[in-house]
Each structure stands twice: as C-alpha cells, then as structure tokens.
Design a protein around this motif. Sequence first.
Motif, PDB file in Angstrom:
ATOM      1  N   ARG A   9       0.850  -1.183   0.000  1.00 26.23           N
ATOM      2  CA  ARG A   9       0.000   0.000   0.000  1.00 26.23           C
ATOM      3  C   ARG A   9       0.883   1.230   0.000  1.00 26.23           C
ATOM      4  N   GLY A  12      -0.602   8.130  -1.741  1.00 22.01           N
ATOM      5  CA  GLY A  12      -0.981   8.809  -2.968  1.00 22.01           C
ATOM      6  C   GLY A  12      -0.460  10.238  -2.951  1.00 22.01           C
ATOM      7  N   ARG A  65       0.849   0.798  -7.611  1.00 20.27           N
ATOM      8  CA  ARG A  65       0.446   2.133  -8.032  1.00 20.27           C
ATOM      9  C   ARG A  65       0.317   3.025  -6.809  1.00 20.27           C
ATOM     10  N   GLU A  68      -2.772   3.302  -4.108  1.00 19.84           N
ATOM     11  CA  GLU A  68      -3.558   2.071  -4.232  1.00 19.84           C
ATOM     12  C   GLU A  68      -2.947   0.961  -3.401  1.00 19.84           C
ATOM     13  N   GLU A  69      -3.726  -0.084  -3.211  1.00 23.34           N
ATOM     14  CA  GLU A  69      -3.268  -1.287  -2.536  1.00 23.34           C
ATOM     15  C   GLU A  69      -3.117  -2.386  -3.591  1.00 23.34           C
ATOM     16  N   THR A  70      -1.948  -3.018  -3.630  1.00 19.64           N
ATOM     17  CA  THR A  70      -1.664  -4.058  -4.611  1.00 19.64           C
ATOM     18  C   THR A  70      -1.466  -5.379  -3.897  1.00 19.64           C
TER      19      THR A  70
END
Length: 114
Positions: A9, A12, A65, A68-70
């Motif tokens: 995470r 941003g 990204r 965002e959470e990946t």
Amino acid sequence: MEQCSLVIRLPGDGDRIESKEPFLFNPLSVLDVYKLDAPKPLDVRTLSYSTRPPTKRKLATVSPRAGEETSVLPTTFPCPWSTLHTFEIACSEGSDCLLDVWSSQNTTWGESPV
C-alpha cells in the motif's frame, strides 16, 4: 489457524508522510517480492544489504500504483498465531524503478485506525 494476506500500500499524491521527506515513486516500477529466511525479528540498526537474511523463494513480481493497494499474492496464506513472516521487496531486474518512502507507522498514512 489464521489466514494472512500480503499487500503493498503506497501513499498517494498529497498523502501526509513523516517529516518533510517527499514520497518518490516511478509509476513504471516493477518490484520482486521474496520470502526471507528470518526466524527472528530483524535488527534494523545493523541490517544492511550484506547482512540481510537469505531469501527462501520469490513470491511475486508486481507493479504497484501510488495511492492504491496491490495484492502480492492472489490468495491468503496460513499464518499461525505468533509466527514471524519477513519479506524483501527489490527492484525487478531490468526495471527502471524508484520507490522511496519511510514510515514508522506512528502517525502516518501507514497507521491503521483502531
């Protein structure tokens, strides 16, 4: 038995991070995630590239990204109570990556509300 998941995470644009350090990130970054052979907590005061624990295996290659959470793993994994899981995130070979953010998770975007 408990089930865990592993996610990356990232803050941003405009998210507050510690001190005045900026969040630096190349959106084209590709990262490899490894499970480490570290049965005890790491001592971050003595940890370096040359003293890091050996990797057990590569878990995934991801392109996170900002903001965002990946998910790193497509499914959860068993994590019995009081077990330690340690991971290394590294730039994937051939990727022109940049990821520079620090958080002690005290008062930053990494802290989870109670």
